[in-house]
Design a protein around this motif. Sequence first.
Motif, mmCIF file in Angstrom:
data_model
loop_
_atom_site.group_PDB
_atom_site.id
_atom_site.type_symbol
_atom_site.label_atom_id
_atom_site.label_comp_id
_atom_site.label_asym_id
_atom_site.label_seq_id
_atom_site.Cartn_x
_atom_site.Cartn_y
_atom_site.Cartn_z
ATOM 1 N N HIS A 58 8.887 -0.648 -7.220
ATOM 2 C CA HIS A 58 8.425 -1.524 -6.102
ATOM 3 C C HIS A 58 8.294 -2.817 -6.871
ATOM 4 O O HIS A 58 7.050 -3.251 -7.592
ATOM 5 C CB HIS A 58 6.985 -1.097 -5.749
ATOM 6 C CG HIS A 58 7.047 0.408 -4.997
ATOM 7 N ND1 HIS A 58 7.836 0.806 -3.856
ATOM 8 C CD2 HIS A 58 6.628 1.455 -5.569
ATOM 9 C CE1 HIS A 58 7.786 2.236 -3.679
ATOM 10 N NE2 HIS A 58 7.176 2.574 -4.724
ATOM 11 N N GLN B 245 6.980 -14.226 -4.687
ATOM 12 C CA GLN B 245 5.866 -14.209 -3.446
ATOM 13 C C GLN B 245 4.571 -15.112 -3.479
ATOM 14 O O GLN B 245 3.780 -14.703 -4.270
ATOM 15 C CB GLN B 245 5.265 -12.540 -3.572
ATOM 16 C CG GLN B 245 6.425 -11.443 -3.393
ATOM 17 C CD GLN B 245 7.330 -11.699 -2.424
ATOM 18 O OE1 GLN B 245 6.846 -11.433 -1.143
ATOM 19 N NE2 GLN B 245 8.696 -11.655 -2.721
ATOM 20 N N SER C 187 0.600 -10.600 1.862
ATOM 21 C CA SER C 187 1.799 -9.796 2.743
ATOM 22 C C SER C 187 2.629 -8.893 1.952
ATOM 23 O O SER C 187 2.774 -7.856 2.770
ATOM 24 C CB SER C 187 2.643 -11.006 3.354
ATOM 25 O OG SER C 187 2.056 -11.995 4.236
ATOM 26 N N SER C 188 3.121 -9.003 0.887
ATOM 27 C CA SER C 188 3.730 -8.066 0.133
ATOM 28 C C SER C 188 2.897 -6.882 -0.011
ATOM 29 O O SER C 188 3.488 -5.801 0.038
ATOM 30 C CB SER C 188 4.292 -8.643 -1.470
ATOM 31 O OG SER C 188 4.970 -9.680 -0.940
ATOM 32 N N GLU D 253 0.128 -5.635 1.843
ATOM 33 C CA GLU D 253 -0.083 -5.085 2.982
ATOM 34 C C GLU D 253 1.362 -4.420 3.495
ATOM 35 O O GLU D 253 1.147 -3.199 4.033
ATOM 36 C CB GLU D 253 -0.439 -6.024 4.275
ATOM 37 C CG GLU D 253 -1.924 -6.489 3.737
ATOM 38 C CD GLU D 253 -2.270 -7.458 4.848
ATOM 39 O OE1 GLU D 253 -1.402 -8.406 5.374
ATOM 40 O OE2 GLU D 253 -3.538 -7.564 4.942
ATOM 41 N N SER D 254 2.355 -4.983 3.253
ATOM 42 C CA SER D 254 3.680 -4.248 3.570
ATOM 43 C C SER D 254 3.902 -3.058 2.873
ATOM 44 O O SER D 254 4.377 -2.054 3.290
ATOM 45 C CB SER D 254 4.791 -5.319 3.318
ATOM 46 O OG SER D 254 6.101 -4.966 3.619
ATOM 47 N N LEU D 255 3.595 -3.173 1.385
ATOM 48 C CA LEU D 255 3.880 -1.981 0.472
ATOM 49 C C LEU D 255 2.921 -1.188 0.917
ATOM 50 O O LEU D 255 3.090 0.225 1.041
ATOM 51 C CB LEU D 255 3.673 -2.376 -0.781
ATOM 52 C CG LEU D 255 3.699 -1.542 -2.020
ATOM 53 C CD1 LEU D 255 5.204 -0.657 -2.001
ATOM 54 C CD2 LEU D 255 3.243 -1.887 -3.349
ATOM 55 N N ASN E 141 1.652 -0.335 3.801
ATOM 56 C CA ASN E 141 1.959 0.439 4.979
ATOM 57 C C ASN E 141 3.213 1.163 4.790
ATOM 58 O O ASN E 141 3.245 2.194 5.274
ATOM 59 C CB ASN E 141 2.103 -0.777 6.008
ATOM 60 C CG ASN E 141 0.958 -1.258 6.400
ATOM 61 O OD1 ASN E 141 -0.127 -0.481 6.319
ATOM 62 N ND2 ASN E 141 1.131 -2.467 7.035
ATOM 63 N N SER E 142 4.183 0.870 4.052
ATOM 64 C CA SER E 142 5.493 1.520 3.963
ATOM 65 C C SER E 142 5.089 2.893 3.177
ATOM 66 O O SER E 142 5.714 3.796 3.484
ATOM 67 C CB SER E 142 6.543 0.488 3.335
ATOM 68 O OG SER E 142 6.111 0.414 1.860
#
Length: 189
Positions: free
Chosen positions: A95, A100, A105-106, A108-110, A112-113
């Motif tokens: 990852h 960035q 945002s990155s 939170e996205s990570l 969540n994924s």
Amino acid sequence: MTLNNCEYISTWYGDIAQPLFERFTTIKLVVCDVDGVFSDGRIYLGNSGEELKAFHTRDGFGVKALINAGIEVAVITGRRSAIVENRMTALGVKHIFQGQEDKLSSFESLANSLGFATHEIAAIGDDIPDLDMLKASGLAVAVQDAHPFVQQHAQYVTAQRGGFGAVRELSDLILMAQGQLQLHGGVSL
């Protein structure tokens, strides 16, 4: 050890209050800044525009130890660099988020994924752009030479400076807390 009615755990990096040490036991993802964390924060530029960074082998060993223990590692950095891509790929980091400006945002996205809850994520940084990411994590870690404001918002400040073993320190503490720290010869602590 007991101090101020609080139990402390003795580690190689100093005594850590029991409630803080327990946070290390739940970590499944470690999110790292790069400049000032994996490196000393300096960027070397050559006459032909080439960029150089120095990475400490101890930090690399710590990353590999985390991955071998089943703990995910990610980097989120504001700059773009082929050096970072090459080094992190060589260490097995899957990852890698470069360029960035909005690290939160990155982050939170990570999270969540991968499906990790806040308390399962540690983040380590050194400066103001890392602050929101640190605050969103379950274990906010600042390197020893981080900006003072960032240190004030961290739950743990490393004994080691950025680029000089701070990532290894975090790795050791997580693995120690989880009973997965391996020493030479396969000895676990």
